[in-house]
Structure formats: structure tokens, C-alpha cells
Design an enzyme around this catalytic site. Structure first.
Site, short mmCIF file in Angstrom:
data_model
loop_
_atom_site.label_atom_id
_atom_site.label_comp_id
_atom_site.label_asym_id
_atom_site.label_seq_id
_atom_site.Cartn_x
_atom_site.Cartn_y
_atom_site.Cartn_z
CG ASP A 121 12.61 6.57 -19.98
OD1 ASP A 121 13.42 5.94 -20.29
OD2 ASP A 121 12.50 6.46 -18.44
CE1 TYR A 122 15.44 7.34 -28.55
CE2 TYR A 122 17.61 8.33 -27.37
CZ TYR A 122 17.02 7.93 -28.91
OH TYR A 122 17.59 7.59 -29.49
#
Length: 257
Positions: A121-122
Site C-alpha cells: 500500500d501507499y
């Protein structure tokens, strides 16, 4: 009496067709030419399902299936597999219409048709594997093979060993079902945070963060350090390296190739 395949290999050798098996094995990362010769003499090599123990044997890796100890030898000079250390605030994609930083900004356009095997994820960081080998990618990402992944997580709050043990023995129920950790160990702790090492097979979105959110210890920082046999090691954030043939072979073996 020699079998049909042995006779065919001798014919190949006499006609100088194909590539000597020890050279194929050396190129595939099985060691020096001498070591690969010993692998053949030890009866560990099969070509198209037939045992081969002759050093003069030749084969065509583009047309024939070569196996060592039951695992297929995969040799394609056009295939490349990378280990990349993704920083925070980088999207696990090659392109973003909003112009945000992506994996392409790290690897550039040097490798044709390369793509990532799984995501982070980011806000997470660490190991991402990339390849242009479609078959390898399909196996690594397929739930059937359940490739083990290792993370180092910094948690908000001081988690107890009992919570770790419960996440391994019983698991926790999330919106999409029950999930258990394969391993959970406290590395360090102070009054405000706990550093834990966790291992699990699931590749579900934000799974580590969701697990610890569910037990009341939000993840402040998450780093993936290993996927199957491939380790992040001392690879610097925002950089990548090409996996050796030995590493690719170990990864392929892990996922049944």
C-alpha cells in the site's frame, strides 16, 4: 539397454545439435560447469521425463523440459526479475493518471514489459518483486501457492506476547473472514511503540494493518523484508537489483515451477 531418449540424445550429440546439459545448468544458476557435470552424473537430471546421466548429452531448453531434482530448469535470456525496495508514498503500479510517484519512476523504461508481482500500500515500504516472466508472476501471485511474506511492523502502543501468540494460534476475525499469522515475535518495545516481526501467507490488501487495527494496535510503519526465499537485505530505499539465476530458481521452486 539404452532407452529411446538416450539414443535420441546421442544422435543430438553426434549432430552437434542443442546445448550441452552442463552448460544449460550452469547458465540456470546451478553452479560451475564442473559442479553441473556432477549433478548429471549423480542422476539428478531429467529431460522430457527421461533420466540423463551422460555428460555428452545435449538438449534444447526452448523445446524440451529439463528438470533437476524434479524442479524445472527455466532458462530464457529475455526474462528478468528484480527486487525493488519501495519507499513510502510510492504507488505499486507502473502508471498513475494523477502523476504520483510510481514504480516506473524507480526502474524507468530499461526493461520491456516488466510488471510487479503483488503490491504494497501507499504508506508501506520494502520488498516488491518485478518481472517480465508471465508464468512466474502468475504462480507467485496465485493464492494456491501461498508464498510466505515477512514484515517488520512498528505498532502504536505496547503489545504483549499473549496478543502475539493469540494472533498465531487463534487469529482474528476481519470483515472478510478469519486470518491467522504464521509467526509473530516482539523485537523491541517502549512505552509508546512496539516493533514486531510478522510472517503470513495472505496477500490480501492491507492485511497486516487490518490485523493489528483489529486488536487495537495500529501500524505506524510497515516494511516488507522477505517474499518466499527472496530477502530485502541491505537494498537501499528507492533502488532495485536484478535477481541472480539461483534466486530466480529458488523462487520458481517455491511456487511449483
Amino acid at each position: 539397454m539404452p532407452n529411446a531418449y538416450s539414443r535420441a540424445l546421442k544422435a543430438h550429440d553426434n549432430n552437434q545439435e542443442g546445448i550441452r546439459l552442463q552448460k544449460i545448468l550452469a547458465q540456470a544458476g546451478f553452479g560451475s560447469r564442473r559442479k553441473c557435470e556432477q549433478i548429471i552424473l549423480d542422476g539428478r537430471v531429467e529431460v522430457d521425463g527421461e533420466l540423463v546421466t551422460e555428460l555428452g548429452a545435449r538438449a534444447d531448453p526452448s523445446k524440451q523440459e529439463i528438470r533437476v531434482d524434479g524442479s524445472r530448469v527455466r532458462l530464457n535470456p529475455n526474462h528478468i526479475t528484480l527486487a525493488l525496495n519501495k519507499p513510502r508514498k510510492v504507488l505499486s503500479t507502473m502508471d498513475d493518471p494523477k502523476g504520483r510517484y510510481t514504480l516506473r519512476d524507480i526502474v524507468g523504461d530499461k526493461y520491456e514489459r516488466i510488471f510487479h508481482m503483488g503490491r504494497l500500500d501507499y504508506d508501506s515500504e520494502g520488498l516488491i518483486l518485478m518481472t517480465n516472466d508471465g508464468e512466474l508472476s502468475q504462480h507467485v501471485m496465485h493464492p494456491k501457492y501461498e508464498v510466505e511474506k515477512t514484515y517488520i511492523a512498528t505498532l502504536q502502543g505496547r503489545i504483549s506476547g499473549n496478543v502475539c501468540r493469540r494472533l498465531v494460534s487463534q487469529g482474528v476475525q476481519l470483515d472478510d473472514g478469519w486470518i491467522r499469522l504464521d509467526h509473530c515475535a516482539i523485537i523491541d518495545a517502549n512505552h509508546d511503540t512496539t516493533l514486531v516481526k510478522v510472517v503470513l501467507h495472505s496477500g490480501k490488501n492491507r492485511i497486516v494493518r487490518r490485523i493489528f487495527d483489529a486488536v487495537g494496535f495500529p501500524v505506524k510503519r510497515l516494511v516488507r523484508t522477505q517474499i518466499g526465499p527472496i530477502k530485502l537485505g541491505d537494498l537501499k530505499s528507492g533502488s532495485y537489483r536484478v535477481l541472480s539465476q539461483t534466486e530466480v530458481r529458488s523462487l520458481a521452486k517455491e511456487v511449483g515451477l
